[in-house]
Write a protein that holds these residues in place. Sequence first.
Motif, PDB file in Angstrom:
ATOM      1  N   LEU A   1       0.808  -1.219   0.000  1.00 54.61           N
ATOM      2  CA  LEU A   1       0.000   0.000   0.000  1.00 54.61           C
ATOM      3  C   LEU A   1       0.844   1.273   0.000  1.00 54.61           C
ATOM      4  N   HIS A   2       1.954   1.276   0.731  1.00 55.69           N
ATOM      5  CA  HIS A   2       2.643   2.526   1.029  1.00 55.69           C
ATOM      6  C   HIS A   2       4.026   2.700   0.399  1.00 55.69           C
ATOM      7  N   TYR A   3       4.574   1.658  -0.200  1.00 53.34           N
ATOM      8  CA  TYR A   3       5.935   1.770  -0.736  1.00 53.34           C
ATOM      9  C   TYR A   3       6.022   1.278  -2.180  1.00 53.34           C
ATOM     10  N   ALA A   4       7.070   1.716  -2.871  1.00 55.95           N
ATOM     11  CA  ALA A   4       7.249   1.381  -4.282  1.00 55.95           C
ATOM     12  C   ALA A   4       7.619  -0.087  -4.470  1.00 55.95           C
ATOM     13  N   SER A   5       7.459  -0.555  -5.692  1.00 56.85           N
ATOM     14  CA  SER A   5       7.715  -1.961  -6.025  1.00 56.85           C
ATOM     15  C   SER A   5       9.156  -2.371  -5.727  1.00 56.85           C
ATOM     16  N   ARG A   6      10.102  -1.434  -5.891  1.00 59.13           N
ATOM     17  CA  ARG A   6      11.510  -1.777  -5.652  1.00 59.13           C
ATOM     18  C   ARG A   6      11.729  -2.217  -4.203  1.00 59.13           C
ATOM     19  N   HIS A   7      11.023  -1.566  -3.285  1.00 56.89           N
ATOM     20  CA  HIS A   7      11.181  -1.923  -1.871  1.00 56.89           C
ATOM     21  C   HIS A   7      10.623  -3.311  -1.582  1.00 56.89           C
ATOM     22  N   MET A   8       9.547  -3.689  -2.271  1.00 59.94           N
ATOM     23  CA  MET A   8       8.998  -5.025  -2.073  1.00 59.94           C
ATOM     24  C   MET A   8      10.020  -6.092  -2.474  1.00 59.94           C
TER      25      MET A   8
ATOM     26  N   PRO B   1      -2.639   9.573   0.788  1.00 59.67           N
ATOM     27  CA  PRO B   1      -3.744   9.983  -0.083  1.00 59.67           C
ATOM     28  C   PRO B   1      -5.065   9.419   0.439  1.00 59.67           C
ATOM     29  N   GLU B   2      -6.138  10.120   0.140  1.00 62.10           N
ATOM     30  CA  GLU B   2      -7.448   9.688   0.636  1.00 62.10           C
ATOM     31  C   GLU B   2      -7.795   8.284   0.177  1.00 62.10           C
ATOM     32  N   THR B   3      -7.350   7.923  -1.051  1.00 63.26           N
ATOM     33  CA  THR B   3      -7.663   6.593  -1.577  1.00 63.26           C
ATOM     34  C   THR B   3      -7.031   5.494  -0.746  1.00 63.26           C
ATOM     35  N   GLN B   4      -5.933   5.818  -0.060  1.00 63.46           N
ATOM     36  CA  GLN B   4      -5.277   4.820   0.766  1.00 63.46           C
ATOM     37  C   GLN B   4      -5.871   4.769   2.171  1.00 63.46           C
ATOM     38  N   LYS B   5      -6.624   5.797   2.538  1.00 64.20           N
ATOM     39  CA  LYS B   5      -7.233   5.797   3.857  1.00 64.20           C
ATOM     40  C   LYS B   5      -8.545   5.016   3.880  1.00 64.20           C
ATOM     41  N   LYS B   6      -9.157   4.870   2.684  1.00 66.54           N
ATOM     42  CA  LYS B   6     -10.442   4.196   2.622  1.00 66.54           C
ATOM     43  C   LYS B   6     -10.276   2.697   2.819  1.00 66.54           C
ATOM     44  N   VAL B   7     -11.132   2.144   3.627  1.00 66.54           N
ATOM     45  CA  VAL B   7     -11.146   0.694   3.814  1.00 66.54           C
ATOM     46  C   VAL B   7     -12.582   0.220   3.752  1.00 66.54           C
ATOM     47  N   ALA B   8     -12.735  -1.067   3.500  1.00 65.19           N
ATOM     48  CA  ALA B   8     -14.083  -1.629   3.462  1.00 65.19           C
ATOM     49  C   ALA B   8     -14.729  -1.482   4.835  1.00 65.19           C
ATOM     50  N   ALA B   9     -16.061  -1.396   4.826  1.00 67.46           N
ATOM     51  CA  ALA B   9     -16.788  -1.183   6.076  1.00 67.46           C
ATOM     52  C   ALA B   9     -16.550  -2.302   7.069  1.00 67.46           C
TER      53      ALA B   9
ATOM     54  N   PHE C   1      -7.144  -5.587  -6.917  1.00 69.10           N
ATOM     55  CA  PHE C   1      -8.376  -5.897  -6.179  1.00 69.10           C
ATOM     56  C   PHE C   1      -8.901  -4.744  -5.325  1.00 69.10           C
ATOM     57  N   GLY C   2      -8.204  -3.624  -5.363  1.00 68.75           N
ATOM     58  CA  GLY C   2      -8.638  -2.469  -4.583  1.00 68.75           C
ATOM     59  C   GLY C   2      -7.930  -2.393  -3.247  1.00 68.75           C
ATOM     60  N   LYS C   3      -7.554  -1.181  -2.868  1.00 68.02           N
ATOM     61  CA  LYS C   3      -6.830  -0.987  -1.612  1.00 68.02           C
ATOM     62  C   LYS C   3      -7.666  -1.407  -0.404  1.00 68.02           C
ATOM     63  N   GLU C   4      -8.998  -1.259  -0.536  1.00 69.09           N
ATOM     64  CA  GLU C   4      -9.874  -1.604   0.586  1.00 69.09           C
ATOM     65  C   GLU C   4      -9.955  -3.113   0.825  1.00 69.09           C
ATOM     66  N   HIS C   5      -9.594  -3.896  -0.199  1.00 71.07           N
ATOM     67  CA  HIS C   5      -9.658  -5.356  -0.066  1.00 71.07           C
ATOM     68  C   HIS C   5      -8.274  -6.010   0.037  1.00 71.07           C
ATOM     69  N   SER C   6      -7.218  -5.216  -0.087  1.00 68.68           N
ATOM     70  CA  SER C   6      -5.886  -5.808  -0.257  1.00 68.68           C
ATOM     71  C   SER C   6      -5.438  -6.658   0.930  1.00 68.68           C
ATOM     72  N   GLN C   7      -5.742  -6.218   2.161  1.00 69.12           N
ATOM     73  CA  GLN C   7      -5.307  -6.996   3.320  1.00 69.12           C
ATOM     74  C   GLN C   7      -5.969  -8.375   3.337  1.00 69.12           C
ATOM     75  N   ALA C   8      -7.270  -8.412   3.052  1.00 67.11           N
ATOM     76  CA  ALA C   8      -7.989  -9.688   3.023  1.00 67.11           C
ATOM     77  C   ALA C   8      -7.443 -10.593   1.922  1.00 67.11           C
ATOM     78  N   VAL C   9      -7.211 -10.008   0.746  1.00 65.13           N
ATOM     79  CA  VAL C   9      -6.728 -10.796  -0.398  1.00 65.13           C
ATOM     80  C   VAL C   9      -5.320 -11.315  -0.142  1.00 65.13           C
ATOM     81  N   ILE C  10      -4.445 -10.458   0.381  1.00 64.54           N
ATOM     82  CA  ILE C  10      -3.068 -10.885   0.651  1.00 64.54           C
ATOM     83  C   ILE C  10      -3.048 -11.997   1.698  1.00 64.54           C
ATOM     84  N   GLY C  11      -3.914 -11.895   2.706  1.00 70.05           N
ATOM     85  CA  GLY C  11      -3.991 -12.955   3.714  1.00 70.05           C
ATOM     86  C   GLY C  11      -4.343 -14.298   3.103  1.00 70.05           C
TER      87      GLY C  11
END
Length: 393
Positions: free
Chosen positions: A119-126, A185-193, A324-334
Amino acid sequence: MYSLLLAIIYIAFISLGLPDSLVGSAWPVMHTDLQVPVSYAGMITMTIAAGTIVSSIFSDKLTRKLGAGLVTALSVLTTAIALFGFSTSHSFLALIFWAIPYGLGAGAVDAALNNYVALHYASRHMNWLHCFWGVGAALSPYIMSYYLTSGQGWNSGYRTIGILQIILTFVLFISLPLWKQKNLPETQKKVAAKPLSFKEILQLKGIPAILIAFFSYSAIEQTAGLWASSFLVQIKEISPEVAASFGSFFFLGITFGRFICGFIADYLGDKSLIRIGTGIAFVGVLLVAFPTDIRLVALTGLIVIGIGCAPIYPAIIHSTPENFGKEHSQAVIGIQMAFAYVGTTFMPPLFGLIAAKFSIGLYPLFLLVFVIIMFATTEKLNKIVTHKKKASH
């Protein structure tokens, strides 16, 4: 503050790798001390894997409730406690007991950290972070070897790694304010309900494809690494000493490949990195399978497979918020992590059964099947994501 937190995350990734190779490096001595068969190592690793799968699946709920920083700190603490438990164990049943928190801690921190970086860092860091994981995984056998050769025993090796994890836990708890970045950015602050259920995750477009791809990647990486030496000795008639060293070169290929990919990841993008990596792995498998008496061809092939594998895992993880959307990324990555651990746990033993019943010469064919599946499923996901983007415009 941004750079300081990134440095802490790098250290955390080294810590993630430290426990992963401990059981394998210490088991030749451990099973003798505990008076159990060599095969019992599988029970410990399966217990760890089960805990890891469970905590990966529930990482979304945990991270939403506690935050990535606190989940990381608590997970490393859980792993540290488990390592101290290993260091005080004098029976096989005790090891099985401590293997449960060992796995639970590993899965939660893996999913939470990977999503935070995606969510917060560039691909090189990953790529570089996963390279640092390789540093940790390579370092712990040397630590264990020191204690075994100095006569202090495997318990001391586990204790030392546990102390390192405790130090990291202390650093992570101090760093908790840094994880609450206010200028995102606001788009990164949004999460699923609410956290997604397993059924809801599977209903997301493209999920079956990426889960099969992740499963296939893990099957390739672990099977290639575990059975490389046996294949080289039995089929290519290479001496065990040379085979063992080149078996380890496969993992060095992954580590070196991720280091190099860090410099080009932002330029090429995740999609291209996955395609290039899959293509290189395909060439590596062909080299291993190539019917020639020139042994260097197969040995080179193993390194090439490792280099090909290098960018795939980090790129799939890093592309998850976009796919898959930033709001779903934690669930999907898990869930991705859970499927990866299933592939890691069950595919190498499955090939072992195939090798025992038929021939270990099927090793490159087994790898080739999963390379093709991985390519097909990642390309299918690309089409789904492209169609989704066109439909949204």
